[in-house]
Scaffold this active site. Structure first.
Site, PDB file in Angstrom:
ATOM      1  N   ASN A 126       0.788  -1.286  -0.212  1.00 44.64           N
ATOM      2  CA  ASN A 126       0.178  -0.342   0.216  1.00 44.64           C
ATOM      3  C   ASN A 126       0.936   1.169   0.310  1.00 44.64           C
ATOM      4  OD1 ASN A 126      -2.540   1.369   0.575  1.00 44.64           O
ATOM      5  ND2 ASN A 126      -2.426   1.194   3.074  1.00 44.64           N
ATOM      6  N   LYS A 157       0.005   3.934   0.098  1.00 39.22           N
ATOM      7  CA  LYS A 157      -0.807   5.508   0.786  1.00 39.22           C
ATOM      8  C   LYS A 157      -0.590   6.500  -0.981  1.00 39.22           C
ATOM      9  CE  LYS A 157      -0.110   3.679   4.944  1.00 39.22           C
ATOM     10  NZ  LYS A 157       0.211   3.345   6.185  1.00 39.22           N
ATOM     11  N   HIS A 198      -9.701   0.950   4.629  1.00 34.76           N
ATOM     12  CA  HIS A 198      -8.099   1.079   5.753  1.00 34.76           C
ATOM     13  C   HIS A 198      -8.444   2.028   6.874  1.00 34.76           C
ATOM     14  CE1 HIS A 198      -4.225   2.255   6.522  1.00 34.76           C
ATOM     15  NE2 HIS A 198      -3.782   1.425   5.705  1.00 34.76           N
ATOM     16  N   GLU A 217      -7.072   4.230   7.900  1.00 37.54           N
ATOM     17  CA  GLU A 217      -6.710   5.413   7.439  1.00 37.54           C
ATOM     18  C   GLU A 217      -7.987   7.011   6.653  1.00 37.54           C
ATOM     19  OE1 GLU A 217      -3.249   5.697   5.484  1.00 37.54           O
ATOM     20  OE2 GLU A 217      -1.938   4.647   7.298  1.00 37.54           O
ATOM     21  N   GLU A 227      -5.314  -4.751  10.580  1.00 39.77           N
ATOM     22  CA  GLU A 227      -4.532  -4.086  10.570  1.00 39.77           C
ATOM     23  C   GLU A 227      -4.627  -3.359  12.173  1.00 39.77           C
ATOM     24  OE1 GLU A 227      -2.221  -3.186   6.497  1.00 39.77           O
ATOM     25  OE2 GLU A 227      -4.044  -1.812   7.571  1.00 39.77           O
ATOM     26  N   GLY A 262       2.435   2.347  10.272  1.00 39.57           N
ATOM     27  CA  GLY A 262       3.339   3.044  10.455  1.00 39.57           C
ATOM     28  C   GLY A 262       3.661   3.674  11.344  1.00 39.57           C
ATOM     29  N   SER A 317       3.099  -2.079  10.600  1.00 45.32           N
ATOM     30  CA  SER A 317       4.983  -2.332  10.481  1.00 45.32           C
ATOM     31  C   SER A 317       5.762  -3.540  10.001  1.00 45.32           C
ATOM     32  CB  SER A 317       5.016  -1.867  12.435  1.00 45.32           C
ATOM     33  OG  SER A 317       4.805  -0.329  12.181  1.00 45.32           O
TER      34      SER A 317
END
Ligand code: PEP
Length: 258
Positions: free
Chosen positions: A9, A11, A96, A98, A168, A174, A214
């Protein structure tokens, strides 16, 4: 054993030439490994076409990071599943964290998109994951169940057999803080049980559940060796061919030893 699936991904990173360079770097770095592992890259929407041509005839798949649930019309700024299929996407990341936490996507929004992506013949990668405060309050499995049921509402067992789930934990994305293999496996096993009780044992056996948060070449093998972890959704480490290759190589080695 389910065939491992590693997806990158990207992003909202890179420009057009960097995206094309990374795509061709990934295609040559993982070329020998795609016999054992499914691999895909998910660049920003605006660079999907450039990445498609940079991937050439490599077996590396192409995914989008989002899609809209309507087919066409007055939806300024959105991209339909048909458009993504038209430029060669096979996968779409949906829900996701985010998008859920920064852009306010609800389970209902994700659910409409999952239906649209399946109807358009693409494969949704449906993300679920708990916040740190939810984990600390002992709510992890309840949050995952709510996201699972809300995101997949109204799908048949046949539909669900086609999709990919990504667990996730939001606190691991991140941040450099990776879930321990035991923490990740506990949630993956729970998702597997949810697939079985909500659908059937064939669906539970078939659906691939990726871990994301991560993942790096140094921790990939121990995560991927867990019985219910079938691959990885990789953010930061997917932005360099070497580190992404290291993760794909760990998956290929485990696949060949099983
Ligand atoms: C992600 O964006 O889905 C992700 C897991 O990011 P990272 O690997 O950087 O934690």
């Amino acid at each position: 054993m389910r065939r491992p699936f590693i997806a990158g991904n990207w992003k909202m990173n890179l420009n057009q030439s960097e995206s094309a360079e990374l795509a061709s770097g990934v295609a040559s770095a993982v070329g020998d490994l795609t016999g054992a592992v499914d691999v895909a890259v998910c660049p920003p929407t605006v660079y999907l076409a450039a990445v498609r041509s940079a991937l050439g005839d490599s077996a590396v798949g192409l995914g989008a990071q989002n899609a809209y649930h309507e087919e066409s019309g007055a939806f300024t700024g959105e991209t339909s599943v048909g458009m993504l299929a038209d430029i060669g996407c096979q996968y779409v990341i949906l829900g996701h964290s985010e998008r859920r936490n920064i852009l306010g996507e609800s389970n209902e929004d994700v659910n409409k998109k999952v239906h649209a992506v399946l109807a358009g013949g693409l494969i949704p990668i449906v993300c679920v994951g708990e916040l740190l405060e939810q984990r600390e309050a002992g709510q992890t499995l309840a949050v995952i169940k709510e996201q699972f049921q809300g995101s997949l509402a109204g799908l048949t067992a046949d539909d669900v057999a086609k999709l990919v789930i990504a667990y996730e934990p939001v606190w691991a994305i991140g941040t450099g803080k990776v879930a321990t293999p035991e923490q990740a496996e506990e949630v993956h096993a729970d998702l597997r049980r949810l697939l079985e009780t909500s659908y059937n044992s064939d669906v539970a056996a078939a659906v691939r559940i990726q871990y994301g948060g991560s993942v790096k070449p140094t921790n990939a093998a121990e995560l991927l060796s867990q019985p219910n972890i079938d691959g990885a959704l990789v953010g930061g480490a997917s932005l360099k061919p070497d580190s992404f290759q290291g993760i794909v190589a760990a998956a290929a080695e485990l696949a060949s030893s099983n």
